[in-house]
Design a protein around this motif. Structure first.
Motif, PDB file in Angstrom:
ATOM      1  N   CYS A  12       0.847  -1.190   0.000  1.00 53.69           N
ATOM      2  CA  CYS A  12       0.000   0.000   0.000  1.00 53.69           C
ATOM      3  C   CYS A  12       0.888   1.247   0.000  1.00 53.69           C
ATOM      4  CB  CYS A  12      -0.950  -0.006   1.189  1.00 53.69           C
ATOM      5  SG  CYS A  12      -0.169   0.408   2.767  1.00 53.69           S
ATOM      6  N   TRP A  34       1.428   3.192   2.351  1.00 53.96           N
ATOM      7  CA  TRP A  34       2.181   3.273   3.612  1.00 53.96           C
ATOM      8  C   TRP A  34       3.368   2.319   3.565  1.00 53.96           C
ATOM      9  CZ3 TRP A  34       0.989   6.737   7.524  1.00 53.96           C
ATOM     10  CH2 TRP A  34      -0.245   7.389   7.408  1.00 53.96           C
ATOM     11  N   CYS A  35       3.166   1.124   2.979  1.00 49.98           N
ATOM     12  CA  CYS A  35       4.256   0.140   2.846  1.00 49.98           C
ATOM     13  C   CYS A  35       5.435   0.749   2.103  1.00 49.98           C
ATOM     14  CB  CYS A  35       3.800  -1.066   2.023  1.00 49.98           C
ATOM     15  SG  CYS A  35       2.676  -2.187   2.816  1.00 49.98           S
ATOM     16  N   CYS A  51       3.589  -3.088   8.262  1.00 55.71           N
ATOM     17  CA  CYS A  51       2.713  -1.962   7.911  1.00 55.71           C
ATOM     18  C   CYS A  51       1.423  -2.006   8.743  1.00 55.71           C
ATOM     19  CB  CYS A  51       2.378  -2.006   6.428  1.00 55.71           C
ATOM     20  SG  CYS A  51       1.104  -0.831   5.961  1.00 55.71           S
ATOM     21  N   CYS A  94      -1.852  -2.324   6.568  1.00 52.67           N
ATOM     22  CA  CYS A  94      -2.114  -3.630   5.961  1.00 52.67           C
ATOM     23  C   CYS A  94      -2.585  -4.639   7.012  1.00 52.67           C
ATOM     24  CB  CYS A  94      -0.882  -4.134   5.216  1.00 52.67           C
ATOM     25  SG  CYS A  94      -0.646  -3.263   3.656  1.00 52.67           S
TER      26      CYS A  94
HETATM   27 ZN   LIG Z   1       0.736  -1.404   3.787  1.00 51.82          ZN
END
Ligand SMILES: [Zn+2]
Ligand SMILES: [Zn+2]
Lengths: 448, 114
Positions: A344, A346-347, A433, A436
């Motif tokens: 994602c 953020w990852c 994360c 996730c």
């Molecule tokens: Zn993520």
């Protein structure tokens, strides 16, 4: 029912594993409600140990009462429902066996007694089909009206597929980009939400219309301004003269391109409720917004309901941010397709708490990050073509998701507008994360 | 906040606010309060509120459905997606520790609009 890619990767081999008994996998599920129906979201898988099984007469598997209780305790603790998955071999459309049905009719109401707020179900997977029975919250009747969607690395597969002739299927497998029966129906069945109808979003929407996507939801609360005219070819001088809302103006444009496409304008900002409600029913979301806060909100909503999220953005960076007349140091763009279960925003570190806080403290959220943009003397930049490149890449990713013409989407594309080149940057899922693990497939909270 | 504090605060909120409901959402415990009252002079007088209890934070987070106008002006605020829903946020530095009650937290946060 939606299964994120990382879970599908485990589920599919496990249910087909040869063994003494028919392998069974339990899915712990949440859900969300949309006007189209209930979305069941597989949040986690539980693989029962061999010791949990008991020999059963006839077809199917049975497991011990102790295991059943342990499983139910876990779902209750987590506020989730249970879906039992198993597999039937063969090429033909799968059918529920008599034993499958009898066991579902016995187990699902028992699950409902323990966890009444979530759906429960039993699904049988076939090579290219799925069927099953579901018991929804506040309902006492089992329903067989289900569709199962799972995400691969770069595409979305939904069962049941719309009925197609064998020769049409063969053509689609060999030439997925030919506008024939199968590809047409997959695009026609899709609903894609486009958020932010400025330079990028408008060009995304017009291209989706040309492709024949069934419904386009256009989300933006602003009106067309002069700046928009050099950023996109989707608006015209008359839109400014009439001070039309972007979503309304785009609807007329889309109608001229393809009048079979349904364009639903949503005059709202993300995350206002009408925007959230519209996003929830989309099969994919394309975010064309110019700030990180909106991206974070879109990523959150997309992950919660397992919706692929394609993000585009363009930035113009001055050599000296303090000099109003600074030369441009870089014009760079980004395209990233986040498929539920894969990495994602953020990852990849594209979004961080630190970046969001920094942005919140800085009032300037403009595409043009020059100091000129902080006051009304901001000149519009000629970026229609750059936005067009990003829009085309995003639409190609959407096309890939729906038609599956290329193997993978796990790269971020970085566009250098000054040199006119696109670099591919490999992205990886971050096992730590928080989005996730906490948000993916979380559905609506279960209030009690 | 410790898990014990989160459980205690959830129970306190449910006891203090009629119709309060809670839900687990990932790491968070969310508690929705159907009606909290703003200090006198606010328009509207009350709204729905959400308290998010996060084990990684020292204090709960507070959200309201609408930000009231005080003396005709609306204080600066932001939006946040919490539990999949849209809520309003505002900054107010309330002195609150885990030794205090949930009621003290909510009523303290609402004093921002006094
Ligand atoms: Zn993520
Ligand atoms: Zn079976």
């Amino acid at each position: 029912m939606r299964v994120p890619s990382h879970l599908w990767e485990q589920l599919w081999p496990e249910v087909r594993r040869p063994g003494e008994h028919e392998p069974v996998v339990f899915g712990l599920v949440s859900h969300g409600v949309t006007p189209r129906g209930t979305i069941i979201l597989v949040r986690e898988l539980v693989m029962p140990p061999p010791t949990a099984f008991v020999r059963a007469a006839g077809h199917g598997a049975k497991w011990t009462g102790a295991y059943n209780i342990a499983l139910l305790n876990e779902t209750l603790e987590r506020g989730l429902g249970i879906v039992i998955f198993h597999y039937h071999p063969g090429r033909a459309d799968v059918q529920f066996s008599g034993d499958d049905e009898a066991s579902a009719r016995q187990l699902l109401p028992a699950f409902q007694v323990v966890a009444p707020g979530r759906p429960h179900g039993s699904i049988v997977l076939g090579e290219s089909s799925a069927t099953g029975l579901i018991l929804l919250p506040n309902s006492s009747t089992l329903t067989g009206e289900i569709s199962l969607r799972f995400f691969g690395d770069g595409n979305v597969v939904t069962f049941p597929r719309s009925k197609a002739k064998p020769e049409d299927l063969l053509l689609h497998r060999r030439q997925p980009l030919v506008a024939a029966a199968v590809s047409k129906s997959r695009l026609k069945d899709a609903t894609i939400a486009v958020v932010g109808l400025s330079g990028g979003g408008t060009q995304v929407a017009t291209q989706l219309a040309a492709l024949g996507v069934g419904e386009i939801i256009g989300i933006d609360a602003q009106r067309v301004t002069g700046d928009n005219l050099v950023a996109t070819d989707a608006f015209g001088w008359a839109d400014i003269l009439l001070s039309r809302r972007k979503a309304t103006a785009l609807r007329s444009k889309i109608w001229w391109i393809n009048r079979r496409v349904r364009f639903t304008p949503v005059n709202a900002l993300v995350p206002e409720r009408p925007a959230i409600e519209a996003l929830k029913r989309a099969d994919a979301v394309i975010g064309c917004v110019n700030n990180l806060k909106s991206r974070a909100d879109l990523q959150e909503i997309a992950w919660r309901y397992c919706i692929p999220y394609i993000d585009i953005g363009l930035g113009l960076y001055p050599l000296d941010p303090d000099d109003e007349l600074s030369e441009i140091a870089a014009i760079s763009g980004n395209v990233f397709a986040a498929v539920p279960g894969g990495p994602c925003l953020w990852c990849t570190g594209f979004l961080t708490q630190e970046k969001l806080e920094k942005e919140a403290g800085n009032a300037n959220r403009s595409y043009l990050r020059t100091t000129l943009s902080q006051n009304n003397r901001r000149p519009a930049a000629y970026v229609s073509s750059f936005n067009g490149v990003l829009a085309a890449l995003a639409v190609s990713d959407a096309l890939q998701l729906l038609l599956g013409y290329a193997p993978s989407l796990s790269v971020r594309k970085q566009y250098d507008a000054l040199s006119g080149t696109i670099a591919e940057i490999a992205v990886q899922k971050n096992p730590a994360c928080p989005k996730c693990s906490d948000v993916l497939a979380a559905g609506e909270p279960l209030w009690q | 906040m410790t898990q014990e504090s989160i459980e205690r605060l959830t129970a306190e909120l449910k006891e203090s606010y009629r119709g309060a409901v809670s839900a687990k959402d990932g790491m968070l415990m969310l508690v929705r309060l159907p009606e909290v009252h703003f200090p006198p002079g606010c328009q509207p007088e009350s709204t729905e509120a959400l308290v998010a209890l996060d084990p990684t934070k020292p204090k709960p987070d507070f959200y309201i459905r609408v930000v009231p106008a005080t003396r005709g002006t609306q204080p600066q605020h932001g939006t946040a997606v919490v539990g999949g829903d849209n809520w309003c946020t505002y900054s107010f530095n309330l002195r609150w520790t885990e030794d205090h009650t949930a009621l003290q937290f909510v009523e303290g946060m609402l004093r921002r609009f006094a």
